[in-house]
Design a protein around this motif. Structure first.
Motif, PDB file in Angstrom:
ATOM      1  N   ARG A   1      -4.609   9.178   1.250  1.00  0.00           N
ATOM      2  CA  ARG A   1      -3.681  10.339   0.134  1.00  0.00           C
ATOM      3  C   ARG A   1      -3.705  11.540   0.380  1.00  0.00           C
ATOM      4  NH1 ARG A   1      -6.975   6.864  -3.291  1.00  0.00           N
ATOM      5  NH2 ARG A   1      -7.058   6.120  -4.637  1.00  0.00           N
TER       6      ARG A   1
ATOM      7  N   SER B   1     -10.757   3.974   1.475  1.00  0.00           N
ATOM      8  CA  SER B   1      -9.550   3.836   1.233  1.00  0.00           C
ATOM      9  C   SER B   1      -8.950   3.368   1.595  1.00  0.00           C
ATOM     10  CB  SER B   1      -8.697   5.403   0.882  1.00  0.00           C
ATOM     11  OG  SER B   1      -7.618   4.911   0.316  1.00  0.00           O
ATOM     12  N   LEU B   2      -7.815   2.117   1.156  1.00  0.00           N
ATOM     13  CA  LEU B   2      -7.047   1.596   2.213  1.00  0.00           C
ATOM     14  C   LEU B   2      -5.454   2.243   2.976  1.00  0.00           C
ATOM     15  CD1 LEU B   2      -6.846  -1.987   0.739  1.00  0.00           C
ATOM     16  CD2 LEU B   2      -8.408  -0.657   2.616  1.00  0.00           C
ATOM     17  N   ARG B   3      -5.680   3.310   1.888  1.00  0.00           N
ATOM     18  CA  ARG B   3      -4.190   4.223   2.381  1.00  0.00           C
ATOM     19  C   ARG B   3      -4.549   5.981   2.570  1.00  0.00           C
ATOM     20  NH1 ARG B   3       0.928   3.864   3.104  1.00  0.00           N
ATOM     21  NH2 ARG B   3       1.873   5.862   1.933  1.00  0.00           N
TER      22      ARG B   3
ATOM     23  N   ARG C   1      -3.799   8.660 -10.167  1.00  0.00           N
ATOM     24  CA  ARG C   1      -4.643   7.653  -8.451  1.00  0.00           C
ATOM     25  C   ARG C   1      -4.090   6.557  -9.588  1.00  0.00           C
ATOM     26  NH1 ARG C   1      -7.739  10.668  -4.575  1.00  0.00           N
ATOM     27  NH2 ARG C   1      -9.100   9.125  -4.017  1.00  0.00           N
ATOM     28  N   LEU C   2      -4.073   5.511  -8.120  1.00  0.00           N
ATOM     29  CA  LEU C   2      -4.384   4.420  -8.449  1.00  0.00           C
ATOM     30  C   LEU C   2      -5.592   3.740  -7.345  1.00  0.00           C
ATOM     31  CD1 LEU C   2      -0.157   3.981  -8.983  1.00  0.00           C
ATOM     32  CD2 LEU C   2      -2.109   4.070 -10.981  1.00  0.00           C
ATOM     33  N   ASP C   3      -5.916   2.645  -8.013  1.00  0.00           N
ATOM     34  CA  ASP C   3      -6.598   1.743  -6.918  1.00  0.00           C
ATOM     35  C   ASP C   3      -5.278   1.521  -5.939  1.00  0.00           C
ATOM     36  OD1 ASP C   3      -7.914  -0.605  -5.849  1.00  0.00           O
ATOM     37  OD2 ASP C   3      -8.237  -1.344  -7.391  1.00  0.00           O
ATOM     38  N   PRO C   4      -5.046   1.441  -4.719  1.00  0.00           N
ATOM     39  CA  PRO C   4      -4.364   1.285  -3.004  1.00  0.00           C
ATOM     40  C   PRO C   4      -3.956   0.217  -3.249  1.00  0.00           C
ATOM     41  CG  PRO C   4      -6.754   2.578  -2.656  1.00  0.00           C
ATOM     42  CD  PRO C   4      -6.540   2.360  -3.757  1.00  0.00           C
ATOM     43  N   THR C   5      -4.973  -1.082  -3.645  1.00  0.00           N
ATOM     44  CA  THR C   5      -4.814  -2.057  -4.291  1.00  0.00           C
ATOM     45  C   THR C   5      -3.628  -2.963  -5.301  1.00  0.00           C
ATOM     46  OG1 THR C   5      -6.660  -3.105  -4.724  1.00  0.00           O
ATOM     47  CG2 THR C   5      -6.237  -2.954  -2.475  1.00  0.00           C
TER      48      THR C   5
ATOM     49  N   GLU D   1       1.579   7.368  -6.821  1.00  0.00           N
ATOM     50  CA  GLU D   1       0.486   7.976  -7.316  1.00  0.00           C
ATOM     51  C   GLU D   1       1.328   8.703  -7.214  1.00  0.00           C
ATOM     52  OE1 GLU D   1      -2.554   7.368  -4.176  1.00  0.00           O
ATOM     53  OE2 GLU D   1      -3.694   6.161  -5.026  1.00  0.00           O
ATOM     54  N   ASP D   2       2.126   9.574  -6.107  1.00  0.00           N
ATOM     55  CA  ASP D   2       2.626  10.524  -5.612  1.00  0.00           C
ATOM     56  C   ASP D   2       3.562  11.545  -7.030  1.00  0.00           C
ATOM     57  OD1 ASP D   2       0.887  11.546  -4.146  1.00  0.00           O
ATOM     58  OD2 ASP D   2       2.737  11.380  -2.150  1.00  0.00           O
TER      59      ASP D   2
ATOM     60  N   ARG E   1      -3.931 -11.394  -1.599  1.00  0.00           N
ATOM     61  CA  ARG E   1      -5.504 -12.019  -3.666  1.00  0.00           C
ATOM     62  C   ARG E   1      -6.172 -13.163  -2.407  1.00  0.00           C
ATOM     63  NH1 ARG E   1      -7.474  -7.605  -3.692  1.00  0.00           N
ATOM     64  NH2 ARG E   1      -6.961  -6.159  -4.943  1.00  0.00           N
TER      65      ARG E   1
ATOM     66  N   LEU F   1       0.949  -1.145  -0.238  1.00  0.00           N
ATOM     67  CA  LEU F   1      -0.292   0.014   0.254  1.00  0.00           C
ATOM     68  C   LEU F   1       0.924   1.184  -0.200  1.00  0.00           C
ATOM     69  CD1 LEU F   1      -2.868  -1.645   2.428  1.00  0.00           C
ATOM     70  CD2 LEU F   1      -3.427  -1.108   0.371  1.00  0.00           C
TER      71      LEU F   1
ATOM     72  N   ASP G   1      -9.289  -6.256   1.985  1.00  0.00           N
ATOM     73  CA  ASP G   1      -9.052  -4.919   1.381  1.00  0.00           C
ATOM     74  C   ASP G   1     -10.337  -5.021   2.302  1.00  0.00           C
ATOM     75  OD1 ASP G   1      -8.007  -6.459  -0.711  1.00  0.00           O
ATOM     76  OD2 ASP G   1      -8.888  -5.652  -2.313  1.00  0.00           O
TER      77      ASP G   1
ATOM     78  N   ARG H   1       4.546  14.862   3.227  1.00  0.00           N
ATOM     79  CA  ARG H   1       4.853  15.300   2.159  1.00  0.00           C
ATOM     80  C   ARG H   1       3.803  16.289   1.777  1.00  0.00           C
ATOM     81  NH1 ARG H   1       5.798  10.327  -0.385  1.00  0.00           N
ATOM     82  NH2 ARG H   1       4.289   9.101  -0.749  1.00  0.00           N
ATOM     83  N   TYR H   2       2.664  16.113   2.497  1.00  0.00           N
ATOM     84  CA  TYR H   2       1.727  17.407   1.920  1.00  0.00           C
ATOM     85  C   TYR H   2       1.519  18.331   2.458  1.00  0.00           C
ATOM     86  CZ  TYR H   2      -0.060  12.457   0.428  1.00  0.00           C
ATOM     87  OH  TYR H   2      -0.082  11.465  -0.410  1.00  0.00           O
TER      88      TYR H   2
ATOM     89  N   GLY I   1       1.483   4.469  -2.581  1.00  0.00           N
ATOM     90  CA  GLY I   1       1.266   5.407  -2.967  1.00  0.00           C
ATOM     91  C   GLY I   1       1.994   6.778  -2.774  1.00  0.00           C
TER      92      GLY I   1
END
Lengths: 81, 562, 568
Positions: free
Chosen positions: B424, B420-422, A53-57, A47-48, B181, A40, B238, B392-393, A44
């Protein structure tokens, strides 16, 4: 694409705490210790880096660097109008 | 002000006095159940009758759940009386959460029917040999004609025996296959499984929550139809990680109730106990300790209320918010209890001399909150992996409105969106702290400015951390602990700024009292230099107890009705 | 530890065996089962009787084996390591009563008490009244003349260990109605030899920890005892207690350190057995750090408690403050360390059966180390009025070093002299005086240790100034929190001095003579005391401490300063 490959390989090497030269792009990342939680974090970073934006998984679904790059090229193309 | 959470108030007031031993849900009865290690079945039946299960079911499925803060609060009100009861009953929300997050319409409707009818639901994640490590799940679901066959052991599981349903995480991939998975979720109806395929494991004797049903389940080829599968095959992890974001925030309600109860027991003791020719509460060090305990409770409450409301307005950040509060709130309440035990001395040790031994019981009971639903290490690890991103933000100006919305306690909330799992966007609470502090005046402003300085330093340190799960250095965990304190204090600033104009005549809000208290506590913990005499705010907080016995930033109506 | 006690400890350890082995004489399972039944472990009591543990409470002069306090604590710790309930219930309660008898009794009273203990009977110290807590000046139980030859006892005592099964009681009672400390006496009640009229045992108190402890109350209603039963001169009861408390306050954390030893051992077993993320839990750096920190805490408590215990022999006029400081700091550090270890065990700490179940019992049993005997804040209140005297007479003057024997295991010590113990400080404080000499020794040894030692020297100087500003109202129970903090800070300096001097005087020991553990210990103390030190220092010591801990665990050795072999 080569630049992205280098970037992703370096990030993977960072998380696995290995030399980037030892990372094969077709090796299974979970089998080489890239935990689901680290996956994960890697997602991230990408993405940055790409500003998309991506699917986090994504890294769960594309568990090799090669598979991930294929997915990323699609995602990047989609993000561009 | 009127109550923010009228349902909770109605349920609690219908229970009758906790101190009347003739009531089903009384302190005396809870003490007895604890000694006998007996499940609080009659109390749970009463709670079912009073409509508590509807609080676990979303409005869309016919329940009353539409505000995550209301769920946290009702759990708090039950825990304030007895944690064992709260853990035993509210577990159903944990068991149901995955279906609310990702279940099909049919599954949601069926489950809602069962929950509303009072059927307990359990959540089967942990296994005997790998508790916190979900990816290591060994419980197997093999393809079979008409669905799957499930084999394996889940232990220790809350309500494993009493639960009619259990949501289990199982391995659907090849046994050798690693990675996320390979895992899927199943909602099992224990009531319909053929005999011989299901066995409940005996109750495990526990340190606290002795009456709860902590047991296990062994399945041997139990059949599960395709309708038992929750979400797509391979998405089990997930879903669990998303549901955990909601349940971890809910767990803070357990801690808040424990803190309410602990503080009440400490306060009653020190205002009645006469030693060295004076009441204990008249001794300066006792007042100071009491005030510090108020500040711990208020800080825990502020961050818990903010986090639960932010589930609706800053949903994308809940992955990190939930991990922060699940590590922070139980720890700060454990600390409150430990300090309180020292004040009570032998009365926190003897079980028949003071308040039916309630303090000793709550001390044992509460220790479970830090352990279950992801222990402190698991949560801090989740934050460690966010740390470089948190640094970072930018200033988060675009999220200022969402932060303010979550902080405005009486403002209605939109439904919870996509989890969301993370995160952003890092933690907008900290990113927008400077602008909130700019709205403070007087002594609170000085404390707020100090917090901004500390937060900035933490951000720099966070940028240097290397994400890892194996070799996370101890120093990274210590940094996360400080980050939790800064996050909690920043949430308190936002809540104070957003509500104080309408609340400034209430005892805890007057003169920014509660905010100065929690900021002083947090800054001291973060080892920031404090303005001279800042600690005297704790004496003020202790004094406030004489006019408003229940320290809370919520309207008094939300804390009444015992 | 001296040679004479080594044999005894070895014998005791062999007699009790390795509690983790299923065929041991006293297993964890047996101890846990007794706890579940709220009973003292019968097996444990039998084994201690077989050992003749009662003789350890009796001075050599009266036919017993009590010679040195540090040796007694080493033996007691072996019991507390297995079962604190046994430690307090079989023994320490008798020790507290005994100390008062040896301190103030006539030879006849001492011989009688010795005879009882040597025969494995129990004594009980009957001080506590529910309404007065640690405020002994307010006690209400009275002993008034009854005819020419007797006293009659009236009133109720509560929460007393072994009161119902002790053969003799030491009762703190009011012998005059006048207010003040001269109205209270200690009375030796030879319960076994007196008629039972006028004494009623009250029901047991159930407890959350030490569940097997025989804790009860007693009601006196004209209970007659001979007039000669008063210990020492009438009206000297508090004074005697203030002397004897120096032994018992020092002893509590010293014995309870055994709990942390087993807590660490249980956690080491767990981290070695369990796997997380595909590796043993023991390999996680944060887990190693928690274990190393808890190990350091054990060493700190041991250094402080054992040096105070030896100072009671070597500097009896200087230990009245140090004993309270030891109780205050030692008990909290043990409790905190156990709480942190419980987080490493996670759900496994919460389960009352299985491999690690002993941990939750030990955690529950440890609580009385904090509030029992004298609450921690009562310890601060004892220290506070004496600190300005120490500041003026000791800290502000050229430091006086303490004898090396205080810090060296097994070095010769003068005999224990109860008469020499001071009721109040006379102003000497070699125990912090030794901080200066040790700080000088660090200059050439290790720059990290030198910086830390210097920080503590500066802290003592700061305390000297703080003491000068204390106001009279701050010297009693109504002290401001800021004043109580002065006493707490002093305890931290004292502990730092103890650790530093153990390092200084054990230079020939490969572990204790190496600066690493001392750096870790002083750093933890400095962080707790908010001294300005580099937070990153911990990371430089933890790996070495973990390696030592792991080696001792694998080699079946204790984790305290003694580093003794355990039965295998």
């Amino acid at each position: 694409m080569n630049a992205l490959r280098t970037y992703v390989t370096e990030r993977v090497a960072y998380y696995l705490e290995r030399d980037a030269a030892t990372i094969e792009t077709d090796m299974s990342l979970p089998d080489h210790g890239l935990d689901s939680v680290l996956a994960l974090a890697l997602c991230g970073d990408i993405e940055d880096h790409l500003g998309v934006r991506l699917d986090p998984t994504a890294v769960w679904d594309y568990p090799t660097i090669d598979a991930l790059l294929t997915y990323l090229s699609g995602a990047v193309a989609e993000a561009k109008p | 002000m009127t109550a923010l959470f009228p349902d909770a108030a109605a349920i609690v007031s219908a229970l009758g006095s906790f101190l009347d031993p003739d009531n089903t849900f009384s302190r005396t009865e809870c003490a007895r159940l604890d000694v006998e290690e007996e499940f609080p079945a009659a109390i749970c039946r009463d709670l079912d009758r009073l409509g508590l299960p509807a609080q676990y079911v979303p409005v869309a499925q016919g329940g009353r759940l539409h505000d995550h803060a209301a769920l946290v609060h009702v759990v708090r009100r039950i825990s304030r009386r007895d944690l064992t009861v709260a853990v035993a009953h509210a577990k159903t929300f944990l068991g149901a959460a995955c279906v609310w997050v990702t279940g099909s319409a049919g599954q949601r409707a069926r489950l809602a029917g069962d929950v509303l009818a009072g059927v307990p639901v359990a959540w089967g994640l942990t296994e005997p040999d790998h508790g916190s490590d979900l990816v290591a799940t060994g419980f197997a679901a093999e393809r079979a004609p008409g669905g799957y066959r499930l084999t394996g052991v889940k232990w220790p599981i809350n309500n494993a025996t009493r639960g009619g349903l259990m949501c289990v995480l199982a391995r659907t991939g090849e046994t050798a296959e690693r990675g996320p998975r390979a895992l899927s979720l199943f909602l099992l109806d224990k009531r319909t499984l053929p005999p011989g395929t299901i066995e409940c494991l005996p109750k495990t004797p526990t340190h606290g929550i002795r009456g709860a049903d902590i047991s296990g389940l062994r399945l041997s080829g139990a059949p599960a139809g395709p309708d038992a599968l929750v979400g797509e095959p391979g998405t089990g992890l997930d879903t669990v990680l998303r549901a955990l974001q909601l349940t971890r925030v809910m767990c803070t309600g357990l801690s808040l109730g424990a803190a309410d109860q602990a503080l009440q027991l400490i306060h009653e003791y020190v205002r009645e106990r006469f030693l060295y020719q004076r009441l204990l509460i008249e001794m300066p060090h006792v007042r100071r300790t009491l005030g510090e305990c108020c500040a711990r409770l208020l800080l825990a409450e502020a961050v818990s209320m903010f986090a639960s409301r932010s589930a609706h307005t800053l949903t994308g950040e809940l992955a990190v918010t939930s991990a922060l509060v699940k590590a922070f709130v139980p720890a700060v309440v454990d600390e409150l209890i430990s300090v309180g035990a020292e004040v009570l001395g032998a009365r926190a040790f003897l079980t028949t001399v003071y308040a039916d031994g309630a303090f000793a019981k709550l001390e044992r009971d509460h220790r479970i909150v830090a352990i279950f639903d992801g222990n402190m290490a698991v949560n801090r690890n989740a934050v460690v992996n966010h740390l470089p991103a948190l640094a970072r933000y930018g200033d988060g100006a675009e999220f200022a409105a969402a932060v303010r919305h979550a902080a405005t306690l009486d403002r209605p909330l939109p439904p919870i969106g996509e989890l969301s799992l993370r995160s952003r966007t890092g933690t907008s609470v900290l990113r927008t702290l400077p602008s909130a502090v700019a709205e403070l005046r007087g002594p609170a402003r000085e404390l707020g400015d100090a917090l901004v300085t500390v937060a900035e330093r933490l951000r720099t340190e966070a940028g240097r951390v290397r994400p890892s799960v194996r070799d996370v250095p101890a120093e990274a965990f210590e940094l996360v602990e400080r980050y939790e304190w800064a996050f909690a204090a920043a949430a308190a600033v936002h809540v104070a700024v957003a509500n104080r104009d309408r609340r400034s005549t209430e005892p805890w809000w007057c003169d920014d009292r509660w905010l100065r208290g929690v900021l002083t506590l947090a800054l001291d913990r973060l080892r920031a230099p404090l303005p001279a005499g800042a600690e005297q705010v704790f004496d003020e907080l202790a004094g406030t107890l004489t006019i408003a016995e229940r320290p809370s930033i919520l309207p008094a109506a939300d804390m009444e009705g015992e | 530890m001296t040679a004479t006690v080594t044999t005894r400890v070895d014998r005791l350890e062999q007699l009790l065996g390795d509690p983790w082995q299923p065929d041991a004489p006293l297993t964890n399972d047996v101890i846990l089962a007794a706890d579940e039944r709220s009973e003292m472990s019968t097996r444990g009591e039998e084994l201690l009787d077989e050992f003749g543990f009662g003789a350890e409470f009796v001075p050599v002069a009266y036919g017993g084996r009590l010679d040195r306090l540090d040796d007694f604590l080493t033996l007691s710790r072996a019991v507390w390591r297995r079962d604190p309930t046994l430690g307090l219930g079989h023994g320490f309660a008798s020790f507290i009563a005994g100390v008062n008898i040896w301190a103030a009794g006539t030879p006849g009273q001492c011989r009688r008490a010795a005879g009882l203990l040597l025969g494995n009977a129990k004594l009980s110290s009957v001080y506590h009244e529910l309404e007065h807590g640690n405020d002994f000046s307010r006690i209400e139980v009275s002993a008034r003349p009854h005819g020419p030859d007797h006293l009659a006892l009236h009133g109720r005592k509560a929460i007393i260990t072994n009161v119902g099964r002790a053969s003799a009681l030491v009762v703190l009672a009011r012998t005059s109605a006048e207010p003040g400390s001269r109205s209270i006496s200690q009375i030796l009640v030879d319960r076994a030899a007196l008629p039972a009229d006028g004494i009623t045992d009250l029901p047991r108190y159930p407890t959350v920890g030490m569940r097997g402890l025989m804790l009860a109350g007693v009601d006196f209603d004209g209970y007659r005892v001979p007039a000669g039963a008063v210990l020492g001169e009438p009206g000297r009861g508090i004074e005697v207690a203030l002397r004897s408390f120096q032994l018992t306050r020092t002893a509590m954390p010293a014995m309870a350190a055994g709990v942390l030893d087993t807590g660490l051992r249980a956690t080491m077993r767990f981290t070695g057995d369990r796997r997380l993320y595909g590796r043993p839990v023991a390999s996680l750096p944060a887990v190693q750090a928690e274990l190393a920190d808890a190990f350091t805490d054990l060493l700190i408590v041991d250094a402080l408690a054992m040096s105070t215990a030896r100072a009671i022999h070597a500097l009896p006029e200087e230990t009245v403050v140090a004993a309270s400081a030891t109780k205050f700091l030692g008990s909290r550090r043990l409790l905190d360390a156990m709480n942190r270890l419980s987080r490493v065990l996670g759900a496994h700490f919460y389960v009352r059966d299985g491999e690690y179940a002993i941990f939750q019992k030990l955690l529950r049993d440890l609580a009385p180390a904090g509030f029992g005997h004298a609450a921690r804040v009562a310890c601060l209140v004892t220290m506070l009025p004496q600190l300005p005297i120490l500041a003026r007479r000791a800290w502000a003057n050229p430091p006086v070093d303490a004898p090396a024997a205080i810090y060296r295991r097994g070095a010769d010590l003068p005999p224990l002299s109860f008469d020499a113990l001071a009721v109040r400080t006379k102003g000497g404080d070699s125990l912090t005086g030794a901080l200066h000499a040790a700080a000088e020794a660090t200059a050439v040894a290790d720059p990290r240790l030198h910086r830390l030692a210097t920080a503590f020297v500066a802290e003592l100087a700061a305390l000297t100034e703080s003491c000068a500003t204390l106001e009279p109202r701050d010297l009693g129970p109504a002290a401001q929190p800021e004043a109580l903090a002065v006493a707490s800070r002093y305890a931290t300096v004292l502990a730092a001095s103890a650790c530093l001097n153990v390092w200084r005087h054990e230079r020939d020991d490969p572990f204790l003579g190496d600066p690493t553990w001392a750096v870790a210990a002083l750093h933890r103390l400095a962080r707790a005391g908010r001294l300005p030190v580099d937070p990153g220092l911990a990371a430089t010591c933890r790996p070495a401490l973990y390696i030592e801990l792991a080696a001792r665990f694998a080699g079946h050795r204790t984790f305290d300063l003694a580093d003794r072999p355990l039965p295998v």
